[in-house]
Design an enzyme around this catalytic site. Structure first.
Site, PDB file in Angstrom:
ATOM      1  N   GLY A  22      36.655  44.169  63.254  1.00 39.06           N
ATOM      2  CA  GLY A  22      37.375  44.934  64.031  1.00 39.06           C
ATOM      3  C   GLY A  22      36.581  46.413  64.257  1.00 39.06           C
ATOM      4  O   GLY A  22      37.216  47.275  64.417  1.00 39.06           O
ATOM      5  N   GLY A  24      34.544  46.587  66.650  1.00 37.88           N
ATOM      6  CA  GLY A  24      34.471  46.531  68.182  1.00 37.88           C
ATOM      7  C   GLY A  24      32.972  45.761  68.692  1.00 37.88           C
ATOM      8  O   GLY A  24      32.524  46.048  69.663  1.00 37.88           O
ATOM      9  N   LYS A  25      32.647  44.790  67.761  1.00 38.81           N
ATOM     10  CA  LYS A  25      31.447  44.079  68.251  1.00 38.81           C
ATOM     11  C   LYS A  25      31.539  43.379  69.566  1.00 38.81           C
ATOM     12  O   LYS A  25      30.836  43.500  70.378  1.00 38.81           O
ATOM     13  CB  LYS A  25      31.310  42.907  67.222  1.00 38.81           C
ATOM     14  CG  LYS A  25      30.605  43.360  65.914  1.00 38.81           C
ATOM     15  CD  LYS A  25      30.036  42.192  65.264  1.00 38.81           C
ATOM     16  CE  LYS A  25      31.235  40.887  64.713  1.00 38.81           C
ATOM     17  NZ  LYS A  25      32.348  41.661  63.942  1.00 38.81           N
ATOM     18  N   THR A  26      32.714  42.763  70.004  1.00 37.75           N
ATOM     19  CA  THR A  26      33.039  41.840  70.919  1.00 37.75           C
ATOM     20  C   THR A  26      33.038  42.885  72.030  1.00 37.75           C
ATOM     21  O   THR A  26      32.465  42.584  73.235  1.00 37.75           O
ATOM     22  CB  THR A  26      34.217  41.077  70.928  1.00 37.75           C
ATOM     23  OG1 THR A  26      34.234  40.234  69.866  1.00 37.75           O
ATOM     24  CG2 THR A  26      34.654  40.347  72.189  1.00 37.75           C
ATOM     25  N   SER A  27      33.823  43.776  71.996  1.00 38.67           N
ATOM     26  CA  SER A  27      34.040  44.778  73.280  1.00 38.67           C
ATOM     27  C   SER A  27      32.643  45.326  73.559  1.00 38.67           C
ATOM     28  O   SER A  27      32.202  45.583  74.755  1.00 38.67           O
ATOM     29  CB  SER A  27      35.050  45.893  72.825  1.00 38.67           C
ATOM     30  OG  SER A  27      34.712  46.597  71.989  1.00 38.67           O
ATOM     31  N   ASP A  49      32.226  33.722  66.634  1.00 36.31           N
ATOM     32  CA  ASP A  49      33.227  34.190  65.807  1.00 36.31           C
ATOM     33  C   ASP A  49      34.213  33.196  65.886  1.00 36.31           C
ATOM     34  O   ASP A  49      34.998  33.123  66.877  1.00 36.31           O
ATOM     35  CB  ASP A  49      33.285  35.605  65.994  1.00 36.31           C
ATOM     36  CG  ASP A  49      34.407  36.000  65.185  1.00 36.31           C
ATOM     37  OD1 ASP A  49      34.865  35.639  64.237  1.00 36.31           O
ATOM     38  OD2 ASP A  49      34.467  37.359  65.220  1.00 36.31           O
ATOM     39  N   THR A 506      40.972  42.010  66.167  1.00 36.75           N
ATOM     40  CA  THR A 506      40.403  41.347  65.133  1.00 36.75           C
ATOM     41  C   THR A 506      41.070  41.309  63.846  1.00 36.75           C
ATOM     42  O   THR A 506      41.125  40.127  63.128  1.00 36.75           O
ATOM     43  CB  THR A 506      39.167  41.733  65.098  1.00 36.75           C
ATOM     44  OG1 THR A 506      38.461  41.910  66.411  1.00 36.75           O
ATOM     45  CG2 THR A 506      38.054  41.045  63.961  1.00 36.75           C
TER      46      THR A 506
END
Length: 589
Positions: A22, A24-27, A49, A506
Site C-alpha cells: 500500500g 505505492g511500489k507499483t505506481s 507480487d 493494495t
C-alpha cells in the site's frame, strides 16, 4: 529533500522496488518505467507480487512472459504469479504420493507448503528464471521489478546447509524446510542470481515508503536485512508527501501528522539518499496519470468533482451493537500492517464495555497504546487488557527449538536452523499457545484480539502430524485450550472476524487474500472495516478531496465483491489513544 526524477535511480540495469503493502511500489515502479521508455530506453517491468495491480495500472491484460504495453513504445510488462508457481510446486512435491499415502497425510503436506515462505521462494524462482533467460532479457536497457525478495529469503538461499542432506533429514519442523527441499537442482542458478543482486554496478534497490511511522519502520527493517547480505546500493522514496493548498482543517492536521513522521527519516536512514513524490489527487492508473507523476502540476489540481455520498454505509457503532447482542464471544480484528487493526479492536472493546459487558482486550502489537484504556476508573462494565509480547514468545520458542536439537549438528546445519527461525511464519507459531489461552477466557465475556493467527497457521497446527511435532519440540502437552481452539473459531456463534483495510488497491487486495486464507480454515469474516477514509470527511482541500473521490470505487468494490457487512471510519486527525477518543469512535454514528 529533492523531488524524485527517473534519472536519480536509473543508473543500473536492474531496479528493485520494495516496501510494505500500500505504499505505492507499483505506481512508482510503473511511472519510472514509462518515463525511461519515453526517453528511448528499452524497459521491461515485472511484478512478482501475489496482490499485484500492475494490470490495473497499465489497463492491459498481462501474462508471465513480456508483453508490449499498448500506447507506449519501448515498454514491455510481465506479471509473474508466485501463487500459481507455488501451486505447481506443491503438486510436484505431493503428486507422486497420491494414492499411496492417506488423504490426511497429503492434506498435512499441502498445508505445510501453503505458507508465505513457499510463495516467497516461488516468487524468487519465477524471477530467477526470467533474469537468467538471456534470450528474453538481453535486449532491455532496464529491468524493473515491482516487489523485491526479502532479506530473509536471500539469506536462506545463501546458507550452505540449505542445500545439504540436512534438509531431508531434519525433524526440527522449520517452516521454510519444505519449500527449499524441492529446489535443490537450482542451487547454482540461485547463487548466481543472489550474486547479481548484490552487485552495485548492476542492481539498485529502491525502498518505497509513505511518510508515516509504520511504513518507515518497515522500510528500515527491509534496508537493514538486505544490507546484511550485501545489497547496499539503496535509495529511499517517500511517496505521497502532502503539499497543502489552503487552510482546510483536515489538511492542516494531515500535514502535521506527516511532518511528525518525516522527522524520523534522518534518524532511520543516515546514509541513504532520499527523494520524495507528492500526494496526488487521483488514482495512478493509465498512461496520462503515470506520465504526470514526475511533473510539477500533479499536486495542485483543483478540478475535482464533489464526492456524491448517497450511500448509507454502517459506522462502527452498528458493528458493536450486533456483537453486543450475543452477550459473549471472541472478536478478532485482522489485516495488514498500518491499516488500523489496533484502533478498531480497542474501539470495539471500549464500545462493548460501555454497554456493560466484561471484555478482555489483548494485542500482539508491541506498539499498541492501551494502558490509558485500562486505567480509567469511570469505565462502565469491566475492561481488562493484556498483551501477548511477540518478541518474548518468539525468543522462548526459539530457545526451546535450539535446546532440543541434536548435539551433533554441524555449524552450517545450526546456522540453517537459526536462519529458518527468523521466518515470518515463526512468530505466528510462537504466539499460538498464548493466543489459545486468551481465547479460552471467552466464557460469559468478550475477548477482543488485535491480530490473530492466519488461516494457514490454524490449518497447519490443526494437522495431527504438524501439531504433534510442535508439542514434541517444546516437550509440552496438548492443552484443552488448544484442542478447543479451531472448533471455537469456526463457530460463528462464538467467534466473529473483522477485516480492517484502507480504501486503496493494495490493502483491499491483501485483505481479500486474507479472507480466502481464513475461508480455507472454514472461518468466514462477518465485517469489513474501511479505516481512515477521506470519503467520510468534508475536506475541501483539492488534493484530499481528490483522494476522497479516488476511494469511492474501492469502497464499492469491497461492498459488492468481498464483504458481508461494511463499516467505514473517517480519517482521524489524531492517533486514537485514550479512553475518551475511543469511546467517541465507538459511539458516534
Amino acid at each position: 529533500m529533492e523531488r524524485l526524477q527517473p534519472e536519480h535511480i536509473s543508473h543500473t540495469r536492474h531496479l528493485f522496488f520494495t516496501g510494505k503493502g500500500g505504499v505505492g511500489k507499483t505506481s512508482t515502479a510503473c511511472a519510472t518505467a514509462v518515463a525511461l521508455a519515453n526517453q528511448g530506453k528499452r524497459v521491461l517491468i515485472v511484478s512478482t507480487d501475489p496482490a499485484s495491480n500492475l494490470q490495473d495500472v497499465f489497463g492491459v491484460s498481462l501474462k508471465n512472459q513480456p508483453t508490449p504495453v499498448e500506447g507506449i513504445d519501448n515498454l514491455d510488462a510481465a506479471n509473474l504469479d508466485p501463487e500459481e508457481a507455488a501451486r505447481a510446486y506443491r503438486e510436484k512435491m505431493i503428486g507422486p504420493y497420491r494414492g499411496i499415502l492417506p488423504e490426511a497425510a497429503l492434506q498435512s503436506m499441502e498445508e505445510q507448503l501453503s505458507g508465505a515462505c513457499t510463495v516467497e521462494i516461488a516468487a524468487f524462482d519465477e524471477f530467477t528464471n526470467l533474469l537468467t533467460d538471456e534470450t528474453t532479457v538481453q535486449d532491455y536497457d532496464h529491468i524493473i521489478f515491482d516487489t523485491a525478495p526479502t532479506g530473509h529469503t536471500l539469506r536462506l538461499l545463501q546458507l550452505p546447509s540449505a542445500w545439504s542432506n540436512f534438509i531431508d533429514e531434519s525433524t526440527h519442523g522449520a517452516s521454510c524446510l519444505g519449500p527449499l527441499s524441492g529446489l535443490e537442482e537450482k542451487k547454482d542458478l540461485y547463487a548466481k542470481t543472489v550474486d547479481a543482486l548484490s552487485d552495485p554496478s548492476s542492481t539498485s534497490l529502491i525502498l518505497v515508503s509513505r511518510p508515516d511511522v509504520s511504513s518507515l519502520q518497515e522500510a528500515k527493517r527491509a534496508a537493514d536485512e538486505l544490507a546484511e547480505i550485501g545489497i547496499k546500493n539503496q535509495q529511499l522514496v517517500l511517496n505521497g508527501v502532502f503539499e497543502r493548498k489552503g487552510d482546510d482543517e483536515i489538511a492542516l492536521n494531515y500535514e502535521r501528522k506527516q511532518q511528525e513522521a518525516l522527522r524520523l527519516v534522518s534518524d532511520f536512514f543516515e546514509s541513504v539518499q532520499t527523494y520524495y513524490l507528492p500526494l496526488v489527487p487521483y488514482n495512478l492508473t493509465g498512461m496520462d496519470a503515470l506520465r504526470k507523476l514526475f511533473t510539477d502540476e500533479v499536486a495542485h489540481q483543483s478540478d475535482q468533482k464533489s464526492t456524491n455520498k448517497n450511500d448509507n454505509f454502517s459506522k462502527l457503532p452498528s458493528l458493536i451493537d450486533e456483537f453486543a447482542d450475543k452477550q459473549e464471544g471472541v472478536i478478532m480484528t485482522m489485516g495488514k500492517g498500518g491499516v488500523g487493526k489496533t484502533t478498531a479492536a480497542s474501539a470495539i472493546a471500549v464500545g462493548l464495555a460501555e454497554k456493560g459487558h466484561t471484555v478482555h482486550l489483548t494485542t500482539t502489537d508491541p506498539a499498541a497504546h492501551l494502558d490509558q484504556v485500562v486505567g480509567d476508573a469511570d469505565l462502565p462494565g469491566s475492561l481488562h487488557m493484556s498483551r501477548i509480547d511477540p518478541k518474548a514468545e518468539v525468543e522462548t520458542y526459539k530457545q526451546d527449538v535450539l535446546n532440543n536439537l541434536d548435539d551433533n549438528l554441524t555449524e552450517d546445519e545450526l546456522a540453517y536452523v537459526k536462519e529458518d527461525l527468523e521466518s515470518p511464519c515463526t512468530e505466528e507459531i510462537a504466539i499460538f499457545q498464548a493466543f489459545a489461552k486468551v481465547v479460552d477466557q471467552a466464557k460469559g465475556a468478550f475477548v477482543v484480539i488485535d491480530t490473530a493467527p492466519t488461516g494457514h497457521t490454524l490449518l497447519l497446527l490443526d494437522a495431527a502430524e504438524s501439531y504433534h511435532r510442535e508439542v514434541e519440540r517444546t516437550k509440552g502437552e496438548s492443552s484443552e485450550a488448544v484442542k478447543n481452539l479451531l472448533p471455537r473459531l469456526r463457530d460463528p456463534e462464538q467467534t466473529q472476524v473483522v477485516l480492517v483495510t484502507l480504501a486503496e488497491a493494495t490493502p483491499v487486495f491483501e485483505a481479500s487474500r486474507l479472507q480466502v486464507d481464513l475461508q480455507r480454515a472454514n472461518i468466514h469474516p462477518r465485517w469489513w472495516v474501511i479505516n481512515q477514509s477521506f470519503y467520510e470527511t468534508n475536506t475541501q482541500d483539492p488534493v484530499l478531496k481528490g483522494r476522497a473521490q479516488a476511494e469511492e470505487p474501492w469502497i464499492h468494490r469491497v461492498d459488492n465483491e468481498f464483504a458481508e457487512n461494511v463499516a467505514i471510519i473517517g480519517w482521524q486527525p489524531d492517533d486514537l489513544v485514550g479512553l475518551q477518543q475511543l469511546k467517541q469512535l465507538a459511539t458516534k454514528a
